[in-house]
Design an enzyme around this catalytic site. Structure first.
Site, PDB file in Angstrom:
ATOM      1  N   LYS A 185      10.821  26.405  18.960  1.00 42.56           N
ATOM      2  CA  LYS A 185      11.432  27.616  19.258  1.00 42.56           C
ATOM      3  C   LYS A 185      11.248  28.718  18.504  1.00 42.56           C
ATOM      4  CE  LYS A 185      15.642  25.732  17.586  1.00 42.56           C
ATOM      5  NZ  LYS A 185      17.030  24.926  17.908  1.00 42.56           N
ATOM      6  N   ARG A 200      28.652  23.550  22.700  1.00 40.43           N
ATOM      7  CA  ARG A 200      27.692  24.859  22.920  1.00 40.43           C
ATOM      8  C   ARG A 200      27.257  24.726  24.112  1.00 40.43           C
ATOM      9  NH1 ARG A 200      22.645  25.662  18.907  1.00 40.43           N
ATOM     10  NH2 ARG A 200      22.001  23.958  19.905  1.00 40.43           N
ATOM     11  N   TYR A 256      15.974  55.377  -1.397  1.00 40.71           N
ATOM     12  CA  TYR A 256      17.005  56.115  -0.819  1.00 40.71           C
ATOM     13  C   TYR A 256      18.075  56.096  -1.529  1.00 40.71           C
ATOM     14  CZ  TYR A 256      14.254  56.129   3.459  1.00 40.71           C
ATOM     15  OH  TYR A 256      13.117  56.435   4.342  1.00 40.71           O
ATOM     16  N   MET A 282      13.297  50.444   5.189  1.00 43.55           N
ATOM     17  CA  MET A 282      12.775  49.877   6.300  1.00 43.55           C
ATOM     18  C   MET A 282      11.591  49.139   6.111  1.00 43.55           C
ATOM     19  SD  MET A 282      12.214  51.133  10.250  1.00 43.55           S
ATOM     20  CE  MET A 282      14.020  51.878  10.243  1.00 43.55           C
TER      21      MET A 282
HETATM   22  C1  LIG Z   1      16.871  23.824  17.196  1.00 39.74           C
HETATM   23  C2  LIG Z   1      17.204  22.454  17.658  1.00 39.74           C
HETATM   24  C3  LIG Z   1      16.786  21.225  17.267  1.00 39.74           C
HETATM   25  C4  LIG Z   1      15.903  21.159  15.637  1.00 39.74           C
HETATM   26  O1  LIG Z   1      16.744  21.400  14.852  1.00 39.74           O
HETATM   27  P1  LIG Z   1      16.407  21.392  13.278  1.00 39.74           P
HETATM   28  O2  LIG Z   1      17.509  20.937  12.505  1.00 39.74           O
HETATM   29  O3  LIG Z   1      15.655  22.466  13.002  1.00 39.74           O
HETATM   30  O4  LIG Z   1      15.557  19.850  13.357  1.00 39.74           O
HETATM   31  C5  LIG Z   1      16.878  20.119  17.794  1.00 39.74           C
HETATM   32  N1  LIG Z   1      17.564  20.316  19.092  1.00 39.74           N
HETATM   33  C6  LIG Z   1      18.342  21.272  19.648  1.00 39.74           C
HETATM   34  C7  LIG Z   1      18.887  21.091  20.845  1.00 39.74           C
HETATM   35  C8  LIG Z   1      18.078  22.501  18.956  1.00 39.74           C
HETATM   36  O5  LIG Z   1      18.511  23.436  19.629  1.00 39.74           O
END
Ligand SMILES: *Cc1c(COP(=O)(O)O)cnc(C)c1O
Length: 366
Positions: free
Chosen positions: A37, A134, A262, A311
Protein backbone atom coordinates in the site's frame (compact mmCIF):
# COMPACT_ATOMS: atom_id res chain seq x y z
CA UNK A 1 18.85 7.71 -16.03
CA UNK A 2 20.59 11.03 -15.41
CA UNK A 3 17.74 13.32 -16.34
CA UNK A 4 16.75 13.47 -12.69
CA UNK A 5 19.05 14.28 -9.85
CA UNK A 6 17.18 13.46 -6.69
CA UNK A 7 16.24 9.82 -6.43
CA UNK A 8 15.34 7.01 -4.07
CA UNK A 9 17.49 4.00 -4.71
CA UNK A 10 15.77 0.73 -3.82
CA UNK A 11 18.09 -2.22 -3.25
CA UNK A 12 16.43 -5.33 -4.66
CA UNK A 13 18.92 -7.74 -3.09
CA UNK A 14 18.18 -6.26 0.33
CA UNK A 15 14.43 -6.63 -0.29
CA UNK A 16 14.96 -10.35 -0.94
CA UNK A 17 17.26 -10.65 2.04
CA UNK A 18 14.66 -9.08 4.35
CA UNK A 19 11.88 -11.23 2.91
CA UNK A 20 13.97 -14.36 3.59
CA UNK A 21 14.69 -13.11 7.09
CA UNK A 22 10.97 -13.14 7.89
CA UNK A 23 10.38 -16.39 6.00
CA UNK A 24 12.89 -17.98 8.36
CA UNK A 25 10.84 -16.80 11.32
CA UNK A 26 7.67 -18.59 10.21
CA UNK A 27 6.68 -22.14 9.31
CA UNK A 28 7.33 -23.35 5.78
CA UNK A 29 3.65 -23.61 4.95
CA UNK A 30 2.65 -20.21 6.35
CA UNK A 31 1.77 -17.97 3.44
CA UNK A 32 3.17 -14.48 2.97
CA UNK A 33 1.06 -11.51 2.08
CA UNK A 34 3.19 -8.57 1.04
CA UNK A 35 1.73 -5.17 1.88
CA UNK A 36 2.48 -2.74 -0.93
CA UNK A 37 0.00 0.00 0.00
CA UNK A 38 0.93 3.67 -0.14
CA UNK A 39 3.01 3.28 -3.31
CA UNK A 40 4.82 0.31 -1.74
CA UNK A 41 5.73 2.25 1.40
CA UNK A 42 7.01 4.96 -0.91
CA UNK A 43 9.32 2.54 -2.73
CA UNK A 44 7.29 1.96 -5.93
CA UNK A 45 4.61 -0.69 -5.54
CA UNK A 46 4.72 -1.78 -9.18
CA UNK A 47 8.47 -2.34 -9.29
CA UNK A 48 8.45 -4.18 -5.96
CA UNK A 49 5.39 -6.27 -6.79
CA UNK A 50 6.87 -7.33 -10.13
CA UNK A 51 10.22 -8.08 -8.54
CA UNK A 52 8.83 -10.21 -5.69
CA UNK A 53 5.65 -11.65 -7.23
CA UNK A 54 7.05 -15.19 -7.39
CA UNK A 55 8.38 -15.12 -3.83
CA UNK A 56 5.10 -14.42 -2.05
CA UNK A 57 1.47 -15.63 -2.02
CA UNK A 58 -0.66 -12.50 -1.78
CA UNK A 59 -0.42 -8.76 -2.16
CA UNK A 60 -2.40 -6.17 -0.21
CA UNK A 61 -3.09 -2.51 -0.78
CA UNK A 62 -5.19 -0.05 1.20
CA UNK A 63 -7.45 1.30 -1.55
CA UNK A 64 -9.03 0.00 -4.74
CA UNK A 65 -7.16 2.32 -7.09
CA UNK A 66 -3.84 1.08 -5.71
CA UNK A 67 -4.90 -2.45 -6.65
CA UNK A 68 -6.02 -1.36 -10.12
CA UNK A 69 -2.58 0.17 -10.69
CA UNK A 70 -0.98 -3.18 -9.91
CA UNK A 71 -3.38 -5.10 -12.18
CA UNK A 72 -2.74 -2.65 -15.02
CA UNK A 73 0.98 -3.28 -14.56
CA UNK A 74 0.35 -6.99 -15.09
CA UNK A 75 0.40 -8.32 -11.52
CA UNK A 76 -1.45 -11.65 -11.47
CA UNK A 77 -1.25 -12.75 -7.82
CA UNK A 78 -4.30 -12.23 -5.60
CA UNK A 79 -4.60 -8.67 -4.31
CA UNK A 80 -6.43 -7.99 -1.07
CA UNK A 81 -7.83 -4.47 -0.69
CA UNK A 82 -7.86 -3.52 3.00
CA UNK A 83 -10.25 -0.62 2.74
CA UNK A 84 -12.26 -0.61 -0.48
CA UNK A 85 -14.99 1.98 -0.69
CA UNK A 86 -18.55 1.07 -1.68
CA UNK A 87 -18.57 3.24 -4.84
CA UNK A 88 -15.49 1.32 -6.06
CA UNK A 89 -16.87 -2.21 -5.77
CA UNK A 90 -17.73 -2.57 -9.48
CA UNK A 91 -14.23 -1.47 -10.46
CA UNK A 92 -12.78 -3.76 -7.84
CA UNK A 93 -14.58 -6.75 -9.36
CA UNK A 94 -13.65 -5.71 -12.89
CA UNK A 95 -9.99 -5.93 -11.88
CA UNK A 96 -10.32 -9.13 -9.85
CA UNK A 97 -9.35 -7.45 -6.61
CA UNK A 98 -10.45 -9.04 -3.37
CA UNK A 99 -12.39 -6.83 -0.96
CA UNK A 100 -12.11 -6.62 2.79
CA UNK A 101 -15.68 -6.56 4.10
CA UNK A 102 -15.78 -5.02 7.54
CA UNK A 103 -19.36 -3.86 8.18
CA UNK A 104 -22.86 -4.95 7.17
CA UNK A 105 -23.11 -1.86 5.03
CA UNK A 106 -20.27 -2.90 2.77
CA UNK A 107 -21.00 -6.64 3.07
CA UNK A 108 -24.57 -6.13 1.89
CA UNK A 109 -23.49 -3.75 -0.86
CA UNK A 110 -21.06 -6.38 -2.11
CA UNK A 111 -23.57 -9.22 -1.86
CA UNK A 112 -26.08 -7.24 -3.88
CA UNK A 113 -23.57 -6.69 -6.66
CA UNK A 114 -22.38 -10.30 -6.48
CA UNK A 115 -25.97 -11.40 -6.86
CA UNK A 116 -26.74 -9.09 -9.78
CA UNK A 117 -23.54 -10.06 -11.61
CA UNK A 118 -24.10 -13.76 -10.84
CA UNK A 119 -20.59 -14.07 -9.47
CA UNK A 120 -19.56 -17.52 -8.36
CA UNK A 121 -17.40 -18.04 -5.25
CA UNK A 122 -15.90 -14.56 -5.54
CA UNK A 123 -13.14 -14.30 -2.90
CA UNK A 124 -13.97 -11.94 -0.05
CA UNK A 125 -12.16 -11.28 3.21
CA UNK A 126 -13.89 -10.74 6.52
CA UNK A 127 -12.19 -8.25 8.85
CA UNK A 128 -12.78 -8.66 12.57
CA UNK A 129 -12.25 -5.85 15.03
CA UNK A 130 -10.52 -7.28 18.10
CA UNK A 131 -9.37 -4.06 19.75
CA UNK A 132 -7.82 -1.64 17.27
CA UNK A 133 -11.26 -0.08 16.80
CA UNK A 134 -10.47 1.12 13.30
CA UNK A 135 -12.45 -1.04 10.87
CA UNK A 136 -13.96 -4.48 11.34
CA UNK A 137 -16.96 -6.50 12.44
CA UNK A 138 -17.36 -7.10 16.14
CA UNK A 139 -17.63 -10.50 17.78
CA UNK A 140 -21.41 -10.01 18.18
CA UNK A 141 -21.82 -9.69 14.41
CA UNK A 142 -20.58 -13.21 13.69
CA UNK A 143 -23.94 -15.09 13.73
CA UNK A 144 -25.42 -12.52 11.34
CA UNK A 145 -22.41 -12.69 9.00
CA UNK A 146 -22.70 -16.47 8.94
CA UNK A 147 -26.40 -16.41 8.23
CA UNK A 148 -25.76 -14.02 5.34
CA UNK A 149 -22.97 -16.08 3.89
CA UNK A 150 -23.29 -19.79 4.51
CA UNK A 151 -25.90 -20.36 1.81
CA UNK A 152 -24.52 -17.78 -0.61
CA UNK A 153 -22.63 -19.28 -3.56
CA UNK A 154 -21.82 -15.91 -5.14
CA UNK A 155 -19.01 -15.31 -2.69
CA UNK A 156 -16.55 -17.40 -0.74
CA UNK A 157 -14.63 -16.29 2.32
CA UNK A 158 -11.01 -16.39 1.22
CA UNK A 159 -9.80 -15.24 4.60
CA UNK A 160 -10.71 -14.15 8.08
CA UNK A 161 -8.42 -11.56 9.56
CA UNK A 162 -7.83 -9.01 12.25
CA UNK A 163 -5.16 -6.43 13.02
CA UNK A 164 -3.16 -5.95 16.22
CA UNK A 165 -3.19 -2.57 17.93
CA UNK A 166 0.21 -2.73 19.61
CA UNK A 167 2.16 -5.69 18.23
CA UNK A 168 5.44 -3.75 18.52
CA UNK A 169 4.98 -2.90 22.18
CA UNK A 170 5.83 -5.71 24.61
CA UNK A 171 4.36 -3.69 27.47
CA UNK A 172 1.00 -4.33 25.82
CA UNK A 173 1.56 -8.07 25.73
CA UNK A 174 -1.55 -8.82 27.77
CA UNK A 175 -3.78 -6.71 25.53
CA UNK A 176 -2.29 -8.23 22.38
CA UNK A 177 -2.58 -11.80 23.68
CA UNK A 178 -6.22 -11.08 24.40
CA UNK A 179 -6.74 -9.83 20.86
CA UNK A 180 -5.17 -13.00 19.49
CA UNK A 181 -7.22 -15.27 21.76
CA UNK A 182 -10.50 -13.52 20.97
CA UNK A 183 -9.69 -13.75 17.28
CA UNK A 184 -9.05 -17.49 17.62
CA UNK A 185 -12.46 -17.92 19.29
CA UNK A 186 -14.19 -16.08 16.43
CA UNK A 187 -12.31 -18.16 13.86
CA UNK A 188 -13.55 -21.35 15.53
CA UNK A 189 -17.12 -20.08 15.27
CA UNK A 190 -16.65 -19.64 11.52
CA UNK A 191 -15.04 -23.06 11.17
CA UNK A 192 -17.99 -24.64 12.90
CA UNK A 193 -20.46 -23.28 10.35
CA UNK A 194 -18.48 -23.29 7.11
CA UNK A 195 -17.93 -26.30 4.90
CA UNK A 196 -14.50 -24.98 3.89
CA UNK A 197 -11.51 -23.34 5.62
CA UNK A 198 -10.71 -19.72 4.87
CA UNK A 199 -7.15 -18.50 5.41
CA UNK A 200 -6.64 -16.94 8.84
CA UNK A 201 -4.20 -14.10 9.58
CA UNK A 202 -3.54 -11.42 12.17
CA UNK A 203 0.20 -10.63 12.22
CA UNK A 204 1.94 -7.61 10.72
CA UNK A 205 5.75 -7.28 10.73
CA UNK A 206 6.21 -6.69 14.44
CA UNK A 207 3.60 -9.35 15.14
CA UNK A 208 5.77 -11.88 13.28
CA UNK A 209 8.68 -10.93 15.51
CA UNK A 210 6.82 -10.81 18.84
CA UNK A 211 3.98 -13.32 18.44
CA UNK A 212 5.12 -15.97 15.94
CA UNK A 213 2.85 -18.50 17.68
CA UNK A 214 -0.09 -16.53 16.20
CA UNK A 215 0.97 -16.85 12.56
CA UNK A 216 -2.11 -18.99 11.67
CA UNK A 217 -2.12 -19.52 7.85
CA UNK A 218 -0.56 -16.28 6.63
CA UNK A 219 1.33 -13.20 7.83
CA UNK A 220 1.12 -9.67 6.45
CA UNK A 221 4.54 -8.19 5.90
CA UNK A 222 4.96 -4.45 5.43
CA UNK A 223 7.62 -2.25 7.01
CA UNK A 224 9.99 -5.15 7.69
CA UNK A 225 10.50 -5.79 4.00
CA UNK A 226 11.74 -2.24 3.66
CA UNK A 227 14.34 -2.76 6.39
CA UNK A 228 12.70 -1.59 9.60
CA UNK A 229 12.05 -3.89 12.54
CA UNK A 230 10.54 -3.48 15.93
CA UNK A 231 13.56 -1.95 17.54
CA UNK A 232 17.23 -1.22 16.87
CA UNK A 233 18.28 -4.81 17.43
CA UNK A 234 15.73 -6.13 14.96
CA UNK A 235 16.49 -3.40 12.44
CA UNK A 236 20.19 -4.30 12.63
CA UNK A 237 19.32 -7.82 11.48
CA UNK A 238 17.70 -6.41 8.35
CA UNK A 239 19.44 -4.90 5.34
CA UNK A 240 18.96 -1.33 4.29
CA UNK A 241 16.69 -1.07 1.25
CA UNK A 242 16.22 2.64 0.69
CA UNK A 243 18.74 5.38 0.01
CA UNK A 244 17.86 8.97 -0.82
CA UNK A 245 20.39 10.79 -2.94
CA UNK A 246 20.71 14.14 -4.64
CA UNK A 247 23.43 16.47 -5.90
CA UNK A 248 24.81 19.93 -5.31
CA UNK A 249 23.15 22.33 -7.75
CA UNK A 250 25.09 25.45 -6.82
CA UNK A 251 27.74 26.60 -4.36
CA UNK A 252 27.75 30.10 -2.85
CA UNK A 253 30.38 31.99 -0.92
CA UNK A 254 28.62 33.87 1.88
CA UNK A 255 30.10 36.96 3.49
CA UNK A 256 29.77 37.62 7.24
CA UNK A 257 26.42 39.33 7.88
CA UNK A 258 24.66 37.85 4.84
CA UNK A 259 21.50 35.81 5.34
CA UNK A 260 20.49 32.53 3.76
CA UNK A 261 17.03 31.48 2.59
CA UNK A 262 13.45 32.51 3.29
CA UNK A 263 12.66 34.84 6.14
CA UNK A 264 16.41 35.35 6.48
CA UNK A 265 16.25 32.60 9.09
CA UNK A 266 20.01 32.17 9.12
CA UNK A 267 22.59 34.94 9.24
CA UNK A 268 26.24 34.12 8.79
CA UNK A 269 28.78 35.44 11.30
CA UNK A 270 31.73 34.33 9.21
CA UNK A 271 32.89 33.71 5.67
CA UNK A 272 31.24 30.47 4.64
CA UNK A 273 30.38 28.21 1.73
CA UNK A 274 26.86 26.90 1.18
CA UNK A 275 25.52 24.36 -1.28
CA UNK A 276 21.98 24.26 -2.65
CA UNK A 277 20.38 20.80 -3.00
CA UNK A 278 17.28 20.15 -5.16
CA UNK A 279 14.99 18.59 -2.58
CA UNK A 280 12.55 20.36 -0.26
CA UNK A 281 9.51 20.09 1.96
CA UNK A 282 7.30 19.28 -1.03
CA UNK A 283 9.43 16.16 -1.46
CA UNK A 284 9.07 14.99 2.12
CA UNK A 285 11.91 16.85 3.82
CA UNK A 286 10.17 18.20 6.93
CA UNK A 287 10.62 21.86 7.76
CA UNK A 288 11.52 20.63 11.23
CA UNK A 289 14.87 19.51 9.76
CA UNK A 290 15.93 23.05 8.87
CA UNK A 291 17.87 25.55 10.94
CA UNK A 292 20.76 23.13 11.64
CA UNK A 293 18.47 20.52 13.21
CA UNK A 294 19.66 17.89 10.77
CA UNK A 295 22.57 17.07 8.50
CA UNK A 296 23.11 15.40 5.14
CA UNK A 297 26.32 13.79 3.85
CA UNK A 298 28.63 15.29 1.26
CA UNK A 299 31.80 13.43 0.36
CA UNK A 300 31.69 11.49 3.62
CA UNK A 301 31.15 14.54 5.83
CA UNK A 302 28.11 15.87 7.65
CA UNK A 303 26.66 19.10 6.28
CA UNK A 304 23.99 20.84 8.38
CA UNK A 305 20.84 22.13 6.72
CA UNK A 306 20.86 25.87 7.30
CA UNK A 307 17.97 28.29 7.24
CA UNK A 308 14.44 27.20 6.45
CA UNK A 309 13.72 24.17 4.28
CA UNK A 310 12.22 25.55 1.04
CA UNK A 311 9.51 23.84 -0.98
CA UNK A 312 11.94 22.52 -3.58
CA UNK A 313 15.41 23.06 -2.14
CA UNK A 314 17.59 23.06 0.94
CA UNK A 315 20.79 24.95 1.60
CA UNK A 316 23.57 23.20 3.48
CA UNK A 317 26.77 24.36 5.12
CA UNK A 318 29.79 22.98 3.26
CA UNK A 319 32.36 25.46 4.59
CA UNK A 320 34.61 22.66 5.83
CA UNK A 321 33.89 20.15 3.08
CA UNK A 322 35.90 19.73 -0.07
CA UNK A 323 33.13 19.62 -2.71
CA UNK A 324 31.98 20.91 -6.07
CA UNK A 325 28.75 21.53 -7.94
CA UNK A 326 27.21 18.20 -9.17
CA UNK A 327 28.84 16.25 -6.31
CA UNK A 328 26.59 13.67 -4.69
CA UNK A 329 24.55 14.51 -1.57
CA UNK A 330 23.31 11.62 0.55
CA UNK A 331 20.18 12.38 2.58
CA UNK A 332 20.32 8.85 3.98
CA UNK A 333 21.70 5.49 2.95
CA UNK A 334 21.20 3.49 6.12
CA UNK A 335 18.30 2.69 8.40
CA UNK A 336 20.09 4.56 11.16
CA UNK A 337 20.20 7.76 9.08
CA UNK A 338 16.52 7.48 8.14
CA UNK A 339 15.56 6.87 11.76
CA UNK A 340 17.59 9.89 12.86
CA UNK A 341 15.75 11.94 10.27
CA UNK A 342 12.44 10.56 11.59
CA UNK A 343 13.35 11.46 15.16
CA UNK A 344 14.35 15.00 14.17
CA UNK A 345 11.11 15.38 12.23
CA UNK A 346 9.22 14.05 15.27
CA UNK A 347 7.79 11.09 13.39
CA UNK A 348 8.35 7.39 12.56
CA UNK A 349 9.96 5.43 9.74
CA UNK A 350 6.56 4.70 8.16
CA UNK A 351 5.77 8.39 7.67
CA UNK A 352 9.22 9.19 6.30
CA UNK A 353 9.06 6.36 3.74
CA UNK A 354 5.55 7.14 2.57
CA UNK A 355 6.07 10.90 2.52
CA UNK A 356 8.36 11.26 -0.50
CA UNK A 357 6.73 13.05 -3.40
CA UNK A 358 6.27 11.39 -6.73
CA UNK A 359 8.66 13.78 -8.43
CA UNK A 360 11.47 11.88 -6.71
CA UNK A 361 12.34 9.04 -9.05
CA UNK A 362 12.52 5.51 -7.67
CA UNK A 363 15.28 3.31 -9.03
CA UNK A 364 15.16 -0.39 -8.27
CA UNK A 365 18.68 -1.81 -8.38
CA UNK A 366 19.33 -5.55 -8.45
C1 LIG B 1 -0.34 -1.65 6.86
C2 LIG B 1 -0.91 -2.91 7.33
C3 LIG B 1 -0.09 -4.04 7.55
C4 LIG B 1 1.42 -4.00 7.46
O1 LIG B 1 1.96 -3.52 8.68
P1 LIG B 1 3.52 -3.41 8.94
O2 LIG B 1 3.62 -2.93 10.36
O3 LIG B 1 4.05 -2.42 7.98
O4 LIG B 1 4.11 -4.76 8.74
C5 LIG B 1 -0.72 -5.24 7.87
N1 LIG B 1 -2.06 -5.31 8.00
C6 LIG B 1 -2.87 -4.24 7.83
C7 LIG B 1 -4.34 -4.40 8.00
C8 LIG B 1 -2.32 -3.00 7.51
O5 LIG B 1 -3.13 -1.94 7.35
Amino acid sequence: MNNHVTFLEIDGKSLKYNLDYFKNKIENDTKILLVVKAFGYGCDAIKIAKYLENDIDYFAVAYTDEGITLRKAGIKKPILVFHPQIPNLYLLIAHQLEPTLYSFKILNAFLEIADSKLLLNYPIHIKLNTGLNRIGFSHNDVPMILSNLTANSHVKIASLFSHLAASEDLEEKEFTTNQINNFAVIVKQFYKHLTYRPLVHILNTSGVVNYPQAQFDMVRLGIGLYGFGNDKKETNQLKNVVSLKSIISQIHTIQPGESIGYNRAFTSNKLMRTATVPIGHADGISRKLGNTNHTVMVNGKKAPIIGNVCMDMIMIDVTNIDCNETDEVIIFNSQEMLLEMATKAETISYEILTGFSNRIKRLLKY
